[in-house]
Design a protein around this motif. Structure first.
Motif, PDB file in Angstrom:
ATOM      1  N   GLY A 103       0.820  -1.192   0.000  1.00  0.00           N
ATOM      2  CA  GLY A 103       0.000   0.000   0.000  1.00  0.00           C
ATOM      3  C   GLY A 103       0.861   1.252   0.000  1.00  0.00           C
ATOM      4  O   GLY A 103       0.461   2.298  -0.495  1.00  0.00           O
ATOM      5  N   CYS A 104       2.068   1.137   0.510  1.00  0.00           N
ATOM      6  CA  CYS A 104       2.973   2.282   0.617  1.00  0.00           C
ATOM      7  C   CYS A 104       3.514   2.666  -0.750  1.00  0.00           C
ATOM      8  O   CYS A 104       4.094   1.839  -1.450  1.00  0.00           O
ATOM      9  CB  CYS A 104       4.120   1.927   1.558  1.00  0.00           C
ATOM     10  N   LEU A 105       3.323   3.946  -1.115  1.00  0.00           N
ATOM     11  CA  LEU A 105       3.782   4.409  -2.426  1.00  0.00           C
ATOM     12  C   LEU A 105       5.289   4.344  -2.550  1.00  0.00           C
ATOM     13  O   LEU A 105       5.828   4.127  -3.640  1.00  0.00           O
ATOM     14  CB  LEU A 105       3.302   5.840  -2.673  1.00  0.00           C
ATOM     15  N   VAL A 106       5.981   4.554  -1.437  1.00  0.00           N
ATOM     16  CA  VAL A 106       7.438   4.458  -1.468  1.00  0.00           C
ATOM     17  C   VAL A 106       7.843   3.054  -1.891  1.00  0.00           C
ATOM     18  O   VAL A 106       8.682   2.868  -2.775  1.00  0.00           O
ATOM     19  CB  VAL A 106       8.043   4.790  -0.081  1.00  0.00           C
ATOM     20  N   GLU A 107       7.206   2.097  -1.260  1.00  0.00           N
ATOM     21  CA  GLU A 107       7.548   0.717  -1.604  1.00  0.00           C
ATOM     22  C   GLU A 107       7.130   0.396  -3.037  1.00  0.00           C
ATOM     23  O   GLU A 107       7.811  -0.356  -3.734  1.00  0.00           O
ATOM     24  CB  GLU A 107       6.859  -0.253  -0.627  1.00  0.00           C
ATOM     25  N   GLN A 108       6.061   0.973  -3.495  1.00  0.00           N
ATOM     26  CA  GLN A 108       5.657   0.751  -4.880  1.00  0.00           C
ATOM     27  C   GLN A 108       6.719   1.262  -5.845  1.00  0.00           C
ATOM     28  O   GLN A 108       7.028   0.611  -6.851  1.00  0.00           O
ATOM     29  CB  GLN A 108       4.319   1.447  -5.161  1.00  0.00           C
ATOM     30  N   ALA A 109       7.276   2.409  -5.514  1.00  0.00           N
ATOM     31  CA  ALA A 109       8.309   2.976  -6.385  1.00  0.00           C
ATOM     32  C   ALA A 109       9.553   2.078  -6.390  1.00  0.00           C
ATOM     33  O   ALA A 109      10.146   1.821  -7.441  1.00  0.00           O
ATOM     34  CB  ALA A 109       8.662   4.391  -5.923  1.00  0.00           C
ATOM     35  N   VAL A 110       9.913   1.602  -5.222  1.00  0.00           N
ATOM     36  CA  VAL A 110      11.074   0.711  -5.124  1.00  0.00           C
ATOM     37  C   VAL A 110      10.809  -0.574  -5.908  1.00  0.00           C
ATOM     38  O   VAL A 110      11.630  -1.010  -6.718  1.00  0.00           O
ATOM     39  CB  VAL A 110      11.380   0.371  -3.647  1.00  0.00           C
ATOM     40  N   ASN A 111       9.651  -1.160  -5.682  1.00  0.00           N
ATOM     41  CA  ASN A 111       9.314  -2.405  -6.362  1.00  0.00           C
ATOM     42  C   ASN A 111       9.320  -2.235  -7.887  1.00  0.00           C
ATOM     43  O   ASN A 111       9.793  -3.112  -8.608  1.00  0.00           O
ATOM     44  CB  ASN A 111       7.930  -2.892  -5.926  1.00  0.00           C
ATOM     45  N   ALA A 112       8.784  -1.117  -8.339  1.00  0.00           N
ATOM     46  CA  ALA A 112       8.717  -0.905  -9.788  1.00  0.00           C
ATOM     47  C   ALA A 112      10.108  -0.917 -10.395  1.00  0.00           C
ATOM     48  O   ALA A 112      10.349  -1.549 -11.428  1.00  0.00           O
ATOM     49  CB  ALA A 112       8.013   0.423 -10.091  1.00  0.00           C
ATOM     50  N   ASP A 143      10.374   9.308  -9.373  1.00  0.00           N
ATOM     51  CA  ASP A 143       9.246   8.406  -9.653  1.00  0.00           C
ATOM     52  C   ASP A 143       8.239   8.455  -8.518  1.00  0.00           C
ATOM     53  O   ASP A 143       7.024   8.486  -8.739  1.00  0.00           O
ATOM     54  CB  ASP A 143       9.764   6.985  -9.865  1.00  0.00           C
ATOM     55  N   ARG A 180       4.140   9.438  -8.312  1.00  0.00           N
ATOM     56  CA  ARG A 180       3.117   8.585  -7.717  1.00  0.00           C
ATOM     57  C   ARG A 180       2.342   9.324  -6.637  1.00  0.00           C
ATOM     58  O   ARG A 180       1.148   9.102  -6.443  1.00  0.00           O
ATOM     59  CB  ARG A 180       3.760   7.332  -7.095  1.00  0.00           C
ATOM     60  N   ARG A 233       2.244   2.560   6.567  1.00  0.00           N
ATOM     61  CA  ARG A 233       1.561   1.268   6.478  1.00  0.00           C
ATOM     62  C   ARG A 233       2.089   0.526   5.258  1.00  0.00           C
ATOM     63  O   ARG A 233       2.160   1.090   4.173  1.00  0.00           O
ATOM     64  CB  ARG A 233       0.042   1.452   6.321  1.00  0.00           C
ATOM     65  N   ALA A 234       2.459  -0.738   5.472  1.00  0.00           N
ATOM     66  CA  ALA A 234       3.053  -1.515   4.362  1.00  0.00           C
ATOM     67  C   ALA A 234       1.996  -1.769   3.294  1.00  0.00           C
ATOM     68  O   ALA A 234       2.313  -1.985   2.149  1.00  0.00           O
ATOM     69  CB  ALA A 234       3.592  -2.825   4.882  1.00  0.00           C
TER      70      ALA A 234
END
Lengths: 152, 152
Positions: free
Chosen positions: A97-106, B134, B138, B151-152
Motif C-alpha cells: 500500500g505504501c507508495l514508497v515501496e511501490q516505487a522501489v518495487n517498480a 518516480d 506517484r 503502512r506496508a
DNA sequence: TTTCATGTAACTTTGTATGTTACATCTCTG
DNA sequence: CAGAGATGTAACATACAAAGTTACATGAAA
C-alpha cells in the motif's frame, strides 16, 4: 541464501545417460552424483512427467532417456523441475500500500524481470545435444567416461 | 531457497529518508519497516561505511543521508550490502574433475554470467534521485507521506 | 516367491536470512 | 557528573527451503 543446484545436478545426470546405453538405476546415479537415490528420483520425477525420461521398476529396471536430445533445451529441463525461483533477491512486499515501496518495487521489478528473461532465453538456446557435443570435444581422444568410475 | 529482501528493504528506507529531514532513529525506521531496530542497523552499516549515510549516537541522534542522491545507483546500494548472490541457482560443484560436469558448468556459467551482468547493469542505471522522482509522480497532489504514519 | 527396482510420505539435517536479547559505548541534557 | 537516549555488535533464536535419510508400498523380472 541456500542456493539451488538441482538444475546443475539433473543436467549432469542426463549428460551421463547420453554417453552410455541405459537403463541406469537411481542407486547408480546417486553414487555418481554423491547423493541419495531418493534425491535422484525426486528430481527425475518432473522429467518423467514431461516425457523426457522413462522409468521402469523391477529387475533390469531404472531410468532411460526418452526424448530427442536436440529438441530439449536447458530451459525445458528447468521447467521440468517446477520452474523454481531464478533470482536470490525478492521484494520485501508484493502489492504494497505504501507508495514508497511501490516505487522501489517498480524499479527492482523491471531489473529483475529483464535479468530473468535473459537467463531463460539463454537456457532456451542450449539443447542437451549441444551439451553432448561440447562434452565430446572435451573428451577428445579419451575413452568414453564410464559412469561407474565417476569422480566429482 | 530463502530469498533476500535486504536491497528492497534498504531502498525503502533511503527513499523515506529522502522525503523528510532527519535524523531517523533505528527504532522509527524499524516500526515503519515492521521489523527490528537491530536489523535496520545491520543493513545500514554497509551504507555508512561507504559514506552514503551517517549515524549519530545519543540524544537527537539517528540516521541521516550523507550523499548526492543523483550519484548513488541501486547497484551501489547493492554493493554496500556486501554484494550477496544474485541468482538462486548454482553449480553443483565448482572446478569439478568430471568432464561431464565441466560441460554442464560451462553452459550454465555463461547463462548465469550474462543474467548477472544484465541485472547489475540495470541496477547501475537507476539512481536514488530517479527513484525519488518516480515517487513524486506517484504521490501526485497528495501530501507528503509521513514515515510515522507508515503502512506496508 | 524372492529379489530388485521405482514411488512417495515423513522425518532429519543444513545453510541462510531474519528476528531477538543483552549489553557496551557514545552523546546530549539537566 | 548522572541519567536518558541513541548506535554497535555479539550471541542466540526462529523460519524456511534444499538436500539427505528412513521406511514402506508397489510393480516387474528371475
Amino acid at each position: 541464501m541456500k542456493r539451488d543446484s538441482r538444475l546443475s545436478g539433473v543436467l549432469h545426470i542426463l549428460l551421463h545417460m547420453a554417453q552410455q546405453p541405459g537403463p541406469f538405476t537411481s542407486e547408480t546415479l546417486a553414487k555418481a552424483m554423491d547423493t541419495n537415490p531418493v534425491v535422484i528420483r525426486r528430481v527425475m520425477a518432473g522429467l518423467r512427467e514431461l516425457g523426457y525420461v522413462r522409468s521402469e521398476k523391477g529387475h533390469g529396471g531404472g531410468w532411460t532417456l526418452a526424448c530427442d536430445l536436440s529438441k530439449v533445451t536447458l530451459r525445458d529441463v528447468y521447467a521440468a523441475l517446477g520452474s523454481p525461483a531464478l533470482l536470490a533477491m525478492r521484494n520485501r512486499t508484493e502489492a504494497p500500500g505504501c507508495l514508497v515501496e511501490q516505487a522501489v518495487n517498480a524499479a527492482l521489478d523491471q531489473a529483475f524481470h529483464d535479468a530473468e528473461a535473459l537467463l531463460l532465453s539463454r537456457l532456451g538456446e542450449v539443447t542437451l545435444a549441444m551439451l553432448g557435443e561440447d562434452l565430446r570435444k572435451r573428451l577428445g581422444s579419451r575413452k568414453i567416461h564410464d559412469i561407474s568410475a565417476h569422480r566429482a
